[in-house]
Design a protein around this motif. Structure first.
Motif, PDB file in Angstrom:
ATOM      1  N   ARG A 194       0.876  -1.176   0.000  1.00  0.00           N
ATOM      2  CA  ARG A 194       0.000   0.000   0.000  1.00  0.00           C
ATOM      3  C   ARG A 194       0.908   1.219   0.000  1.00  0.00           C
ATOM      4  O   ARG A 194       1.729   1.404   0.907  1.00  0.00           O
ATOM      5  CB  ARG A 194      -0.890   0.010   1.244  1.00  0.00           C
ATOM      6  N   GLY A 195       0.785   2.034  -1.034  1.00  0.00           N
ATOM      7  CA  GLY A 195       1.679   3.197  -1.104  1.00  0.00           C
ATOM      8  C   GLY A 195       1.263   4.163  -2.188  1.00  0.00           C
ATOM      9  O   GLY A 195       0.082   4.270  -2.530  1.00  0.00           O
ATOM     10  N   PHE A 196       2.235   4.849  -2.746  1.00  0.00           N
ATOM     11  CA  PHE A 196       1.943   5.934  -3.681  1.00  0.00           C
ATOM     12  C   PHE A 196       1.936   5.471  -5.140  1.00  0.00           C
ATOM     13  O   PHE A 196       0.948   5.590  -5.827  1.00  0.00           O
ATOM     14  CB  PHE A 196       2.947   7.076  -3.480  1.00  0.00           C
ATOM     15  N   SER A 197       3.044   4.900  -5.590  1.00  0.00           N
ATOM     16  CA  SER A 197       3.225   4.681  -7.020  1.00  0.00           C
ATOM     17  C   SER A 197       2.786   3.293  -7.497  1.00  0.00           C
ATOM     18  O   SER A 197       3.174   2.278  -6.928  1.00  0.00           O
ATOM     19  CB  SER A 197       4.703   4.897  -7.352  1.00  0.00           C
ATOM     20  N   GLN A 198       2.005   3.273  -8.576  1.00  0.00           N
ATOM     21  CA  GLN A 198       1.601   2.012  -9.208  1.00  0.00           C
ATOM     22  C   GLN A 198       2.841   1.299  -9.759  1.00  0.00           C
ATOM     23  O   GLN A 198       2.911   0.078  -9.789  1.00  0.00           O
ATOM     24  CB  GLN A 198       0.592   2.292 -10.326  1.00  0.00           C
ATOM     25  N   THR A 244       5.703   1.066  -8.357  1.00  0.00           N
ATOM     26  CA  THR A 244       6.332   0.293  -7.281  1.00  0.00           C
ATOM     27  C   THR A 244       5.694  -1.070  -7.145  1.00  0.00           C
ATOM     28  O   THR A 244       6.385  -2.089  -7.074  1.00  0.00           O
ATOM     29  CB  THR A 244       6.237   1.055  -5.925  1.00  0.00           C
ATOM     30  N   VAL A 245       4.379  -1.125  -7.131  1.00  0.00           N
ATOM     31  CA  VAL A 245       3.692  -2.407  -6.944  1.00  0.00           C
ATOM     32  C   VAL A 245       3.901  -3.309  -8.170  1.00  0.00           C
ATOM     33  O   VAL A 245       4.053  -4.532  -8.049  1.00  0.00           O
ATOM     34  CB  VAL A 245       2.195  -2.203  -6.584  1.00  0.00           C
ATOM     35  N   ASN A 282      -2.205  -5.306  -4.441  1.00  0.00           N
ATOM     36  CA  ASN A 282      -2.223  -3.847  -4.336  1.00  0.00           C
ATOM     37  C   ASN A 282      -3.263  -3.413  -3.297  1.00  0.00           C
ATOM     38  O   ASN A 282      -4.457  -3.463  -3.545  1.00  0.00           O
ATOM     39  CB  ASN A 282      -2.537  -3.254  -5.715  1.00  0.00           C
ATOM     40  N   THR A 293      -2.831   2.298  -4.428  1.00  0.00           N
ATOM     41  CA  THR A 293      -1.803   3.221  -4.944  1.00  0.00           C
ATOM     42  C   THR A 293      -2.544   4.491  -5.352  1.00  0.00           C
ATOM     43  O   THR A 293      -3.762   4.560  -5.248  1.00  0.00           O
ATOM     44  CB  THR A 293      -1.080   2.648  -6.186  1.00  0.00           C
ATOM     45  N   ASP A 294      -1.796   5.463  -5.860  1.00  0.00           N
ATOM     46  CA  ASP A 294      -2.427   6.710  -6.303  1.00  0.00           C
ATOM     47  C   ASP A 294      -3.371   6.480  -7.493  1.00  0.00           C
ATOM     48  O   ASP A 294      -4.255   7.292  -7.745  1.00  0.00           O
ATOM     49  CB  ASP A 294      -1.353   7.738  -6.689  1.00  0.00           C
ATOM     50  N   HIS A 337      -7.385   1.090  -6.593  1.00  0.00           N
ATOM     51  CA  HIS A 337      -7.659   0.516  -5.263  1.00  0.00           C
ATOM     52  C   HIS A 337      -8.460  -0.781  -5.462  1.00  0.00           C
ATOM     53  O   HIS A 337      -9.635  -0.870  -5.102  1.00  0.00           O
ATOM     54  CB  HIS A 337      -8.446   1.531  -4.426  1.00  0.00           C
ATOM     55  N   ASN A 387      -7.956   7.563  -7.093  1.00  0.00           N
ATOM     56  CA  ASN A 387      -7.923   6.113  -7.314  1.00  0.00           C
ATOM     57  C   ASN A 387      -9.303   5.473  -7.190  1.00  0.00           C
ATOM     58  O   ASN A 387      -9.625   4.517  -7.894  1.00  0.00           O
ATOM     59  CB  ASN A 387      -6.923   5.445  -6.358  1.00  0.00           C
TER      60      ASN A 387
END
Length: 339
Positions: free
Chosen positions: A107-111, A113-114, A127, A130-131, A134, A166
């Motif tokens: 769970r974080g900011f950038s798609q 990253t996931v 996921n 992300t921004d 969801h 999101n």
């Protein structure tokens, strides 16, 4: 045969309508098993890493309880424990975590990253937000709709407020895939990107869903079976609160807006947390400053019989359990969903 086994769950449009429907039905089934105290330890002996760049109440609780119910051991790693791109690259972190854990939630900011975690870890990655998307929230939301109406196809869900976040993206995409009509009522400056609208339109052409994106709130809510909203400023977003509130006040879910659907049994959803009263420090500060009683949803509607927000919140756990069990466990999955 389990089509899901070993797959990551990163965004809704990686899955077909049949697959998403299966996850919704499987979540309803697992909810029933839990209610009857029937064990369902599909992930006995597995270890799950929960990576949180962004704080969360529901997502962390849901993944922890879901993993434990499934017989797995969840390990929480907060933003001070993971060093994405700071002291260690995402790819290097992914390889290390994948060698120790059987599945990873992020769970974080950038798609990005996931996506990179999934590409390098060698284990299913889920996921948790992300921004951009969801997706675990979507299984819970459409599960709640199905429990309430007994079906999904042909329903109309209207999302009002910040239509660029999101939640709006995910609702638009998921509804388009599943054949649920999605209306988005948002100011022109806060509507989904052209790219996301095109992706949703392509899916809607297949499912027969009708999509409407408009700044006319009355048009958006007409005939809605469900009204949905989210906070007006997303976590980590730098904006002028006063300007945003002024822009979105016409899209507040209140009794007047609820009446405009023209249906008595319209349900109200919210992914939470919600600024429906003054009982949070942020909510109180903003409502006092701008002389309001509530922000995106009024307290009376939030607590009304139309509201299913707490059923929806509880369903996060069952939805996440279904996603983890399907992608990492060996549950019996019939070819056709018969649940």
């Amino acid at each position: 045969m389990n089509h899901f086994f070993g797959k990551s769950f990163l965004k809704e449009n990686d899955f077909s309508a049949k697959e998403l429907t299966y996850l919704i039905d499987f979540a309803i089934h697992l909810k029933d098993l839990k209610k009857q105290n029937i064990p369902h330890q599909y992930l006995a002996g597995k270890n799950i890493a929960l990576l949180f760049e962004k704080a969360s109440t529901r997502t962390r609780s849901a993944f922890t309880v879901a993993a434990t119910d499934l017989g797995a051991h969840p390990e929480f790693l907060g933003k001070n424990d993971i060093q994405f791109g700071n002291k260690e690259s995402v790819a290097d972190t992914a390889i290390v975590l994948g060698s120790m854990f059987d599945g990873i939630e992020f769970r974080g900011f950038s798609q990005e990253t996931v996506t990179e975690l999934a590409a390098n870890s060698g284990v299913p990655v889920w996921n948790g937000l992300t921004d951009d998307w969801h997706p675990t929230q979507m299984i819970a939301d459409f599960m709640t709709l199905k429990e309430h109406f007994g079906k999904l196809s042909g329903l109309t869900l209207t999302y009002v407020g910040d239509g660029r976040n999101n939640m709006a993206n995910s609702l638009l995409m998921t509804g388009a895939i599943l054949g649920v009509n999605i209306h988005i009522g948002a100011p022109k400056s806060l509507q989904p990107t052209k790219e996301i609208q095109e992706m949703a339109e392509n899916a809607a052409n297949v499912s027969g869903a009708s999509l409407l994106i408009t700044d006319d709130v009355n048009e958006a809510v007409k005939n809605a079976d469900a009204l949905y909203t989210d906070v007006w400023v997303s976590m980590g977003e730098e904006v002028d609160y006063g300007e945003r509130i002024k822009l979105l006040l016409p899209y507040q879910i209140n009794n007047e807006l609820l009446m405009k659907t023209g249906k008595k049994n319209t349900i109200v959803l919210h992914c939470l947390p919600a600024f429906h009263d003054k009982k949070t420090s942020i909510g109180k500060k903003l409502t006092d400053q701008y002389n309001l009683e509530a922000l995106e949803i009024t307290d009376d509607v939030f607590k009304s019989d139309n509201s299913v927000v707490f059923q929806e919140a509880a369903n996060r756990m069952h939805a996440i359990k279904a996603i983890m069990a399907a992608t990492l466990g060996h549950p019996f999955i019939p070819e056709e969903s018969v649940l």
